[in-house]
Design an enzyme around this catalytic site. Structure first.
Site, short mmCIF file in Angstrom:
data_model
loop_
_atom_site.label_atom_id
_atom_site.label_comp_id
_atom_site.label_asym_id
_atom_site.label_seq_id
_atom_site.Cartn_x
_atom_site.Cartn_y
_atom_site.Cartn_z
N VAL A 176 -46.86 135.14 -4.15
CA VAL A 176 -47.34 134.48 -5.37
C VAL A 176 -48.78 134.87 -5.65
O VAL A 176 -49.57 135.12 -4.73
CB VAL A 176 -47.22 132.94 -5.28
CG1 VAL A 176 -45.81 132.51 -4.96
CG2 VAL A 176 -48.18 132.35 -4.27
N CYS A 177 -49.10 134.92 -6.94
CA CYS A 177 -50.48 135.13 -7.39
C CYS A 177 -50.67 134.27 -8.63
O CYS A 177 -49.84 133.41 -8.93
CB CYS A 177 -50.75 136.60 -7.67
SG CYS A 177 -49.78 137.28 -9.05
N ALA A 178 -51.74 134.51 -9.38
CA ALA A 178 -52.01 133.67 -10.54
C ALA A 178 -51.01 133.91 -11.67
O ALA A 178 -50.48 132.96 -12.26
CB ALA A 178 -53.43 133.91 -11.05
N GLN A 232 -48.53 136.97 -11.80
CA GLN A 232 -47.37 137.77 -11.40
C GLN A 232 -47.74 139.21 -11.03
O GLN A 232 -47.19 139.75 -10.07
CB GLN A 232 -46.26 137.81 -12.47
CG GLN A 232 -45.00 138.59 -12.06
CD GLN A 232 -43.95 138.59 -13.15
OE1 GLN A 232 -43.75 137.62 -13.86
NE2 GLN A 232 -43.26 139.72 -13.30
N MET A 237 -48.48 131.46 -10.49
CA MET A 237 -48.77 130.04 -10.36
C MET A 237 -48.92 129.36 -11.72
O MET A 237 -48.81 128.14 -11.82
CB MET A 237 -50.03 129.84 -9.53
CG MET A 237 -49.85 130.18 -8.04
SD MET A 237 -48.60 129.13 -7.21
CE MET A 237 -49.54 127.61 -7.01
#
Length: 376
Positions: free
Chosen positions: A72-74, A76, A101
């Site tokens: 996961v990141c901010a 994608q 996220m």
């Protein structure tokens, strides 16, 4: 198997069914420590994306070999690049959170609370990544939505699927931690939007006053929503009694904590109001009422069906915020509070109609956990 995208809905289902999940979170350390995907059997490894640009060799020994890895990141993009590195390194079950996220923050999971005595039903919309709880009460083809989030498609699609018209939309108070979907729902559906007038003195739009004594009905079977003035979190905070069985408490009372009175800079002034609501006004109500709050703080507050609720009488026995001496109470709600919500002043101004940020700015304003309770 390679890398696959997985939606926030699918991750929610894994979390709520207590599945084991290994998450490689590639956001910066401060973003990760502030807010993350949580659950009973979730294991995290936080390594910022910039440390993984050239590959994942440095962390291979810290990753599970034979189970799924969710990256996961901010938004994608960064997690996709890390996911590709993982596949190249020989990992087979690699998933990337679709939309990052931000999508986790916005996803709403609708869950049925109960049927009502005259044929209606009440549903809770759980914003699992943010801790917000909204409600839809339906009866005979009509519905009321309470404390809607700004992602209003969830409510509109839900109503359309059930051939229901959203008749009323209301906020229990002027929200400070998330942007209300009330006005947008009004625009999209033609519903009447209600707001407690004491919280609406500075709003820049028309609304109907949500006040004690003005009951709202939905459907021919007259499911009645009875407003109860209950200040403390805000000066206008208004609870709702539904079907003489459910108490929608807004941000006044949660399952494991109580609301904070400081988000309009009035902690000292409103602490007495909060205590009066919790220790006097609510105490006079039936202790068999089921409390349905507008937020939750911990995943432990969700039951095995993913719902957040508790009997009022049980909370008077178990919730520490309802069992304090007066001096201790005043200290608890005015000192050592958790950090205030991200961008809460701008969120309040947006909910008043004073500023109109675009959708991307609204997303940024809302990122992070809810912080409406007195505990973190």
């Amino acid at each position: 198997m390679g890398m696959k995208l997985i939606s926030a809905k699918e991750v929610t289902e894994k979390v709520l069914s207590d599945q084991s999940l290994f998450i490689l979170d590639v956001r910066n350390e401060d973003a990760f420590s502030d807010w993350k995907i949580e659950g009973k059997h979730i294991e995290h490894l936080n390594v910022p994306y910039f440390d993984l640009i050239d590959g994942v060799d440095e962390i291979v020994d810290k990753l599970p070999k034979d189970s799924e890895i969710l990256v996961v990141c901010a938004k994608q993009g960064s997690s996709e690049m890390v996911g590709e590195h993982l596949v190249e390194a020989g990992f087979k079950d690699v998933f990337v959170l679709e939309g990052g996220m931000k999508s986790w923050s916005e996803y709403l999971n609708p869950v049925k609370i109960s049927d009502l005595k005259d044929g209606g039903s009440i549903y809770q919309f759980v914003r699992i990544g943010k801790g917000c709880l909204s409600y839809l009460i339906k009866s005979n083809g009509e519905a009321i939505v309470v404390d809607a989030t700004r992602t209003v498609d969830a409510f509109i699609d839900f109503a359309k699927d059930r051939d229901v018209t959203i008749k009323h939309v209301l906020d229990t108070h002027l929200h400070a931690d998330h942007i209300s979907g009330g006005r947008l729902l009004q625009e999209r559906t033609g519903a009447t939007y209600y707001l407690p007038p004491k919280d609406a003195e500075e709003v820049q739009f028309d609304y109907e006053p949500l006040v004690e004594g003005n009951d709202l009905s939905v459907g021919d079977t007259k499911v009645t929503v009875e407003p109860l003035y209950s200040p403390g979190h805000t000066i206008g905070s208004t609870s709702l009694i539904v079907d003489d069985k459910y108490l929608l408490t807004g941000d006044i009372l949660f399952v494991e904590s109580i609301g904070r009175p400081d988000l309009a800079g009035k902690a000292g002034d409103w602490a007495d109001d909060l205590r009066n609501t919790l220790y006097d006004k609510y105490k006079e109500l039936s202790h068999d009422l089921i409390v349905l709050p507008a937020h939750f703080g911990n995943m432990s507050e969700l039951d095995d069906q993913g719902r957040v609720h508790a009997k009022l009488g049980d909370l008077y026995e178990q919730n520490a915020g309802l069992n304090m001496e007066e001096k201790e109470f005043h200290r608890a709600v005015s000192e050592n509070l958790p950090p205030q919500p991200n961008a809460y002043q701008e969120i309040r101004q947006t909910n008043m109609g004073k500023i109109n940020p675009n959708e991307e700015d609204q997303r940024e304003m809302e990122i992070g956990p809810n912080r409406c309770a007195i505990h973190g």
